[in-house]
Design an enzyme around this catalytic site. Structure first.
Site, mmCIF file in Angstrom:
data_model
loop_
_atom_site.group_PDB
_atom_site.id
_atom_site.type_symbol
_atom_site.label_atom_id
_atom_site.label_comp_id
_atom_site.label_asym_id
_atom_site.label_seq_id
_atom_site.Cartn_x
_atom_site.Cartn_y
_atom_site.Cartn_z
ATOM 1 C CD GLU A 1 -2.285 -6.243 4.726
ATOM 2 O OE1 GLU A 1 -2.404 -4.872 4.856
ATOM 3 O OE2 GLU A 1 -1.623 -6.407 3.747
ATOM 4 C CG HIS B 1 -4.170 -3.319 2.497
ATOM 5 N ND1 HIS B 1 -3.092 -2.906 3.361
ATOM 6 C CD2 HIS B 1 -4.689 -2.283 1.924
ATOM 7 C CE1 HIS B 1 -3.379 -1.788 3.427
ATOM 8 N NE2 HIS B 1 -4.075 -1.117 2.726
ATOM 9 C CB CYS C 1 -0.953 -0.012 1.040
ATOM 10 S SG CYS C 1 -2.350 1.192 1.088
#
Length: 211
Positions: free
Chosen positions: A194, A192, A83
């Site tokens: 994650e 992202h 990001c």
């Protein structure tokens, strides 16, 4: 547990524990740290980031993070930006009329997307090259989770004469922007991983397997 060790750089900006948990979930020894010795010794360094470009750069410089990144890359040691952690790898960023110098690992300026709705928040597909390492094993319908209003919207680094050219992945939200870059030991994603479920886990696994 894998013998591979990954460090997540703590410079006061980023989904540190989300990134740590996502990497740990794929069976990797991971540590959140601002210690240069740990960051430099790890097999891979993850540089997360959320919020404003300027704030992230101030936080990064406060711990000498730009030097850690530069030192690792000079030795061919892998780094993954996420990001705003991707955005700060470029020369500079412009937000609300404020221009901030970035790490300068790649030429170019991070600017506001030209889109009717911002931020670009939610799931989106990407256009990855066929030989991508990060996106290996994924099809064109795979979606990743984005939350951003700014991005690098063109690639300005000339193709090297002797080395393999960088692998560029694109996405679109109003305007076309770089969703990921794979450039030797330096990789980054605007989305992202994650927060991207199984697809994000696969991308992180692909990156770890390349270390």
């Amino acid at each position: 547990m894998s013998t591979t060790k990954v460090a997540v750089l703590d410079y006061g900006s980023g989904n540190l524990h989300s990134a740590m948990r996502a990497i740990a979930r794929i069976g990797v020894d991971v540590e959140v740290t601002s210690d240069p010795k740990v960051a430099l010794a790890a097999d891979g360094l993850v540089v997360p980031g959320v919020g404003a470009f300027d704030a992230c750069m101030r936080g990064l410089r406060s711990v000498g993070g730009e030097k850690m990144i530069g030192t690792r890359l000079a030795g061919g040691r892998p780094v993954l930006g996420i990001c705003v952690g991707m955005q700060i790898l470029f020369e500079d960023g412009i937000e609300h009329g404020i221009e901030t110098e970035g790490c300068g690992e790649w030429p170019g300026t991070v600017e506001r997307l030209d889109a009717p709705v911002l931020p670009h928040m939610g799931w989106n597909t990407v256009e990855a090259p066929a030989d991508s390492v990060l996106f290996a094993g994924m099809d064109a319908d795979t979606r990743f989770y984005f939350v951003h209003s700014y991005a690098a919207q063109k690639w300005e680094l000339p193709d090297p004469e002797r080395l393999a050219p960088p692998k560029l992945t694109w996405a679109e939200h109003g305007s076309r922007f770089l969703a990921a870059v794979e450039n030797g030991p330096l990789s980054a994603t605007q989305f992202h991983p994650e927060k991207s479920g199984d697809a994000g886990a696969q991308l992180l696994r692909n990156w770890v397997n390349s270390l």
